[in-house]
Write a protein that holds these residues in place. Sequence first.
Motif: not given
Lengths: 97, 149
Positions: A14, A22, A74-77, B58-59, B64, B103, B108, B111-112, B115-116, B118-119, B122-123
Amino acid sequence: MKKIKIMMVCGFGLGSSMILKMTLDKVLKNHGISAETFCSDEATSRGEFFDMVFTSEEMSHLFQGSSKPIIVIKNFLNPDEVEEKGLETINKLTHEE
Amino acid sequence: MLLDHLKSELVQFHVRTDNWQNAVRIGGDLLVQQGICTKEYVEACIQASLKLGPYMVLSPGIALAHSRPEDGALKVGMSIITLDPPISFGNKANDPVRLLITFCGIDHDSHIGMLQELATFLMDDQNQQFLLAVTTVEELTGYLQKSKG
């Protein structure tokens, strides 16, 4: 050209895996590659049908002994890491007969 | 827009705490106070990481935290806290954590979109740096409005 199925795996399918999807979708778009990308969780991912997997170090043990390519990120972003580690395999699988 | 998900009650800057479990409790409690999830949901976030490992980092510097909708999710929402000093979550590659997002999603995919946004935000490294330095909600809101984040 084959439309391959690429699975992202995290604990619940999730959150982290959604972020990774993404990032991968962005890489695929940049390279004009059409693939099916989807998320799965720790409990059910092994039963899914897939051509390759992107996941974290913590989850990679789930696929030990798998014949499919398993890419550990390692870094998902970071699209650069995803591209560097996975693009060659994606291209290869996409062009396989 | 990311801005739509971040009212002032859901952000806290330069939070000082002693371990990752308490960091998740602080981030999770902001959601509880806004009626977004139950206390049980927050504890489930901690249990998930204990069971599955610290993959939630995750980064580099970003974690998260979340659990399953059935663990006590009431609405879609997220909180953002910055940790100062940074806290180790036990993730070799990406510790220590300076930004914790907690979050909650009710199914399912509702929330996408959140998150989209947010991502995407943050990228961009510049956005990350800003978020880590910011001290007031007004500053963040102004920045997000300017960057249409």
